[in-house]
Scaffold this motif. Structure first.
Motif, PDB file in Angstrom:
ATOM      1  N   ALA A   1       0.832  -1.211   0.000  1.00  0.00           N
ATOM      2  CA  ALA A   1       0.000   0.000   0.000  1.00  0.00           C
ATOM      3  C   ALA A   1       0.864   1.258   0.000  1.00  0.00           C
ATOM      4  N   LYS A   2       0.981   1.884  -1.154  1.00  0.00           N
ATOM      5  CA  LYS A   2       1.760   3.120  -1.252  1.00  0.00           C
ATOM      6  C   LYS A   2       1.066   4.287  -0.562  1.00  0.00           C
ATOM      7  N   TRP A   3      -0.211   4.154  -0.275  1.00  0.00           N
ATOM      8  CA  TRP A   3      -0.982   5.219   0.355  1.00  0.00           C
ATOM      9  C   TRP A   3      -0.869   5.195   1.880  1.00  0.00           C
ATOM     10  N   LEU A   4      -0.139   4.205   2.432  1.00  0.00           N
ATOM     11  CA  LEU A   4       0.186   4.190   3.858  1.00  0.00           C
ATOM     12  C   LEU A   4       1.626   4.642   4.048  1.00  0.00           C
ATOM     13  N   THR A   5       1.878   5.408   5.111  1.00  0.00           N
ATOM     14  CA  THR A   5       3.254   5.812   5.427  1.00  0.00           C
ATOM     15  C   THR A   5       4.006   4.615   5.998  1.00  0.00           C
ATOM     16  N   PRO A   6       5.346   4.622   5.979  1.00  0.00           N
ATOM     17  CA  PRO A   6       6.108   3.519   6.571  1.00  0.00           C
ATOM     18  C   PRO A   6       5.728   3.255   8.029  1.00  0.00           C
ATOM     19  N   GLN A   7       5.496   4.313   8.810  1.00  0.00           N
ATOM     20  CA  GLN A   7       5.116   4.138  10.208  1.00  0.00           C
ATOM     21  C   GLN A   7       3.742   3.476  10.325  1.00  0.00           C
ATOM     22  N   GLN A   8       2.807   3.883   9.478  1.00  0.00           N
ATOM     23  CA  GLN A   8       1.472   3.278   9.501  1.00  0.00           C
ATOM     24  C   GLN A   8       1.538   1.803   9.103  1.00  0.00           C
ATOM     25  N   LYS A   9       2.354   1.490   8.117  1.00  0.00           N
ATOM     26  CA  LYS A   9       2.530   0.091   7.720  1.00  0.00           C
ATOM     27  C   LYS A   9       3.059  -0.744   8.878  1.00  0.00           C
ATOM     28  N   ASP A  10       4.080  -0.211   9.556  1.00  0.00           N
ATOM     29  CA  ASP A  10       4.691  -0.949  10.662  1.00  0.00           C
ATOM     30  C   ASP A  10       3.680  -1.207  11.785  1.00  0.00           C
ATOM     31  N   LEU A  11       2.886  -0.206  12.130  1.00  0.00           N
ATOM     32  CA  LEU A  11       1.884  -0.358  13.187  1.00  0.00           C
ATOM     33  C   LEU A  11       0.857  -1.424  12.820  1.00  0.00           C
ATOM     34  N   LEU A  12       0.373  -1.362  11.590  1.00  0.00           N
ATOM     35  CA  LEU A  12      -0.665  -2.291  11.154  1.00  0.00           C
ATOM     36  C   LEU A  12      -0.126  -3.710  11.042  1.00  0.00           C
ATOM     37  N   ILE A  13       1.035  -3.860  10.428  1.00  0.00           N
ATOM     38  CA  ILE A  13       1.627  -5.194  10.266  1.00  0.00           C
ATOM     39  C   ILE A  13       1.943  -5.817  11.619  1.00  0.00           C
ATOM     40  N   ALA A  14       2.434  -4.992  12.569  1.00  0.00           N
ATOM     41  CA  ALA A  14       2.740  -5.509  13.911  1.00  0.00           C
ATOM     42  C   ALA A  14       1.477  -6.007  14.603  1.00  0.00           C
ATOM     43  N   ALA A  15       0.376  -5.269  14.475  1.00  0.00           N
ATOM     44  CA  ALA A  15      -0.893  -5.674  15.095  1.00  0.00           C
ATOM     45  C   ALA A  15      -1.394  -6.975  14.477  1.00  0.00           C
ATOM     46  N   LEU A  16      -1.316  -7.085  13.165  1.00  0.00           N
ATOM     47  CA  LEU A  16      -1.767  -8.294  12.487  1.00  0.00           C
ATOM     48  C   LEU A  16      -0.880  -9.486  12.827  1.00  0.00           C
ATOM     49  N   ASP A  17       0.430  -9.255  12.944  1.00  0.00           N
ATOM     50  CA  ASP A  17       1.349 -10.339  13.314  1.00  0.00           C
ATOM     51  C   ASP A  17       1.081 -10.840  14.730  1.00  0.00           C
ATOM     52  N   ARG A  18       0.768  -9.922  15.650  1.00  0.00           N
ATOM     53  CA  ARG A  18       0.430 -10.334  17.015  1.00  0.00           C
ATOM     54  C   ARG A  18      -0.821 -11.214  17.022  1.00  0.00           C
ATOM     55  N   GLU A  19      -1.800 -10.836  16.208  1.00  0.00           N
ATOM     56  CA  GLU A  19      -3.022 -11.634  16.136  1.00  0.00           C
ATOM     57  C   GLU A  19      -2.737 -13.010  15.558  1.00  0.00           C
ATOM     58  N   GLU A  20      -1.936 -13.072  14.503  1.00  0.00           N
ATOM     59  CA  GLU A  20      -1.602 -14.354  13.894  1.00  0.00           C
ATOM     60  C   GLU A  20      -0.883 -15.256  14.890  1.00  0.00           C
ATOM     61  N   ALA A  21       0.029 -14.677  15.676  1.00  0.00           N
ATOM     62  CA  ALA A  21       0.779 -15.458  16.665  1.00  0.00           C
ATOM     63  C   ALA A  21      -0.148 -16.001  17.751  1.00  0.00           C
ATOM     64  N   SER A  22      -1.135 -15.192  18.150  1.00  0.00           N
ATOM     65  CA  SER A  22      -2.044 -15.616  19.210  1.00  0.00           C
ATOM     66  C   SER A  22      -2.971 -16.741  18.752  1.00  0.00           C
ATOM     67  N   LYS A  23      -3.218 -16.830  17.437  1.00  0.00           N
ATOM     68  CA  LYS A  23      -4.113 -17.858  16.905  1.00  0.00           C
ATOM     69  C   LYS A  23      -3.382 -19.146  16.542  1.00  0.00           C
ATOM     70  N   ALA A  24      -2.041 -19.087  16.523  1.00  0.00           N
ATOM     71  CA  ALA A  24      -1.270 -20.201  15.981  1.00  0.00           C
ATOM     72  C   ALA A  24      -1.519 -21.510  16.724  1.00  0.00           C
ATOM     73  N   ASP A  25      -1.727 -21.447  18.046  1.00  0.00           N
ATOM     74  CA  ASP A  25      -1.890 -22.665  18.834  1.00  0.00           C
ATOM     75  C   ASP A  25      -3.270 -23.306  18.667  1.00  0.00           C
ATOM     76  N   HIS A  26      -4.255 -22.529  18.201  1.00  0.00           N
ATOM     77  CA  HIS A  26      -5.629 -23.030  18.123  1.00  0.00           C
ATOM     78  C   HIS A  26      -6.086 -23.301  16.692  1.00  0.00           C
ATOM     79  N   SER A  27      -5.372 -22.793  15.697  1.00  0.00           N
ATOM     80  CA  SER A  27      -5.790 -22.955  14.308  1.00  0.00           C
ATOM     81  C   SER A  27      -5.390 -24.319  13.777  1.00  0.00           C
ATOM     82  N   PHE A  63      -9.906 -17.725  15.140  1.00  0.00           N
ATOM     83  CA  PHE A  63      -8.983 -18.828  15.433  1.00  0.00           C
ATOM     84  C   PHE A  63      -8.325 -19.419  14.190  1.00  0.00           C
ATOM     85  N   LEU A  64      -8.763 -19.047  12.998  1.00  0.00           N
ATOM     86  CA  LEU A  64      -8.158 -19.562  11.771  1.00  0.00           C
ATOM     87  C   LEU A  64      -7.018 -18.656  11.328  1.00  0.00           C
TER      88      LEU A  64
END
Length: 446
Positions: free
Chosen positions: A207-233, A363-364
């Motif tokens: 997404a070129k319409w997101l700033t590097p800082q916005q990308k980092d914040l969003l990707i970090a939040a999504l990665d945390r969610e993926e990690a939390s679901k890993a044991d149950h998916s 959970f998926l």
């Protein structure tokens, strides 16, 4: 997610929502309109072609056979090809077939084109649900899903009068009104599909319409969610297809979709009967009024779900209210009360869906999310095939109100299934943990 992280992420979510939801919403409006405008054309279509009620019910439902078979392969291909190209491909191909519906002048052609329409549209809806998990963390997902789900009521609020107006053009250019309707909506779908190619991005990193800082914040939040679901998916795309929780949610979603299409396919003709009007612009406007309440229902349900976190309870209550509305629509006699009951039924079965989808997507993860979401939607979509058949059979067996009683009962069963879904998820998790512990113990024993 901490309060500080949530506060920092909020403006990014708003920016992503403002960018993606308008185009996704337009796509869904066209998808729902292409499916449901057959309901607006029902009376004129049957009068011009001589297609019987039974043949109409079969043709209306057979769309979902092709749709269901190709859902999972489509979503798995989208994961590999990328959402931008795949969603555009879906839009363009189904728009072409939708326009070709103008040539459905006999039963064989009607059946063939309805099957092709289902095949070409397969993967659109689960694709968008999966796509949104790549952009929106679960804490915000019910509300954003809800904005996407505005597409269904908006398809009737704006599409209803449009379909009615196009039907009223009967005779223009030597075409029947229903032929003009299919042609216009199909061409519009192709145009939007072409726009998607240049507008959508596959994920935050593109997404070129997101700033590097916005990308980092969003990707970090999504990665945390993926990690939390890993044991149950479930591990991998294929295992998700046999996961008991995924199958349970599939059955629950089937009941929702039977309520949706059992009402939707017959709503214009039902309203026409209630008010004593032929299906045209006036009935289109009344149908739009009924669906306006659905938007209110979506806003209320999704905000309560996100603010309280009690998404399962909100979904169950919402679907229960839909069952009540469908039931009251045949109990009441006054036209105004019937319309209000239909509005409650429509509001309930539309508003439950964005909240429902937060349950399996909580959970998926990874390939299991792509295939699991597709399977749930695939089995659920069979509700569109079964609903007209069940309604028609119940009407013949028990009288004119039999179909509505059956649909109300099915929606009530769905509400109970959703209310009990946490018990199934807990049992699956416990079994999985025990199986893993046993496997570890056996490995250590060796």
């Amino acid at each position: 997610m901490t309060d500080t992280q949530s506060a920092a992420l909020a403006p990014v979510i708003r920016k992503v929502t403002a960018r993606l939801i308008p185009i996704l919403l337009l796509m869904y409006i066209l998808a729902f309109l292409d499916r449901s405008n057959l309901g607006f054309a029902k009376d004129a279509f049957q009068a011009d072609t001589g297609i019987s009620n039974a043949a109409y019910a079969l043709g209306a439902g057979i769309f979902f056979l092709g749709y269901a078979v190709f859902e999972v392969p489509s979503n798995m291909l989208m994961q590999k090809v990328g959402a931008k190209i795949w969603l555009a491909r879906i839009m363009i191909s189904w728009g072409i077939v939708s326009a070709l519906m103008m040539f459905a002048v006999n039963e064989p052609m009607f059946y063939v084109l309805r099957v092709l329409l289902g095949i070409t549209e397969a993967g659109f809806f689960p694709g968008v649900i999966w796509y949104l998990t790549k952009w929106i963390p679960v804490e915000h997902r019910a509300r954003v899903n809800g904005l996407f789900y505005f597409g269904a009521p908006l398809a009737f609020i704006f599409g209803g009068p449009l379909s009615g107006l196009l039907l009223d053009l009967d005779g223009l250019g030597g075409l029947h009104g229903w032929q003009i309707m299919f042609l216009v909506t199909g061409v519009l779908t192709v145009i939007v599909g072409l726009v998607c190619i240049g507008y959508l991005d596959n994920g935050p990193r593109d997404a070129k319409w997101l700033t590097p800082q916005q990308k980092d914040l969003l990707i970090a939040a999504l990665d945390r969610e993926e990690a939390s679901k890993a044991d149950h998916s479930p591990r991998g795309a294929l295992r998700a297809l046999a996961n008991p929780a995924v199958l349970y949610f599939s059955v629950a979603y089937l009941t929702i979709q039977m309520a949706v299409y059992g009402v939707t396919f017959y709503l214009p003709s039902t309203i026409g009967t209630v008010v004593g009007e032929d299906v045209g612009l006036m009935v289109g406007l009344l149908t739009a009024a009924v669906w306006s309440l659905a938007i209110v229902g979506v806003v209320v349900a999704t905000r309560i779900a996100d603010r309280t976190g009690r998404r399962r309870i909100v979904a169950a209550v919402t679907l229960g209210l839909s069952a009540l509305g469908i039931l009251l629509s045949v109990v009441f006699q006054e036209p105004v009360m019937v319309l209000l009951a239909l509005a409650l039924g429509a509001a309930g079965f539309i508003a439950v869906q964005p909240v429902f989808w937060t349950l399996p997507t909580s959970f998926l993860v990874g390939g299991a999310a792509a295939s699991g979401i597709a399977l749930i939607n695939s089995i659920g979509s069979l509700g569109g095939f079964l609903a007209p058949i069940v309604k028609n059979a119940a009407d013949e067996l028990f009288g004119a109100a039999g179909g509505s009683y059956a649909l109300a009962a099915i929606a009530a069963i769905g509400a109970i299934l959703i209310a009990c879904s946490h018990l199934v998820a807990r049992a699956v998790r416990t079994i999985g943990e025990r199986t893993e512990a046993t496997a570890l113990a056996q490995e250590e024993a060796r």
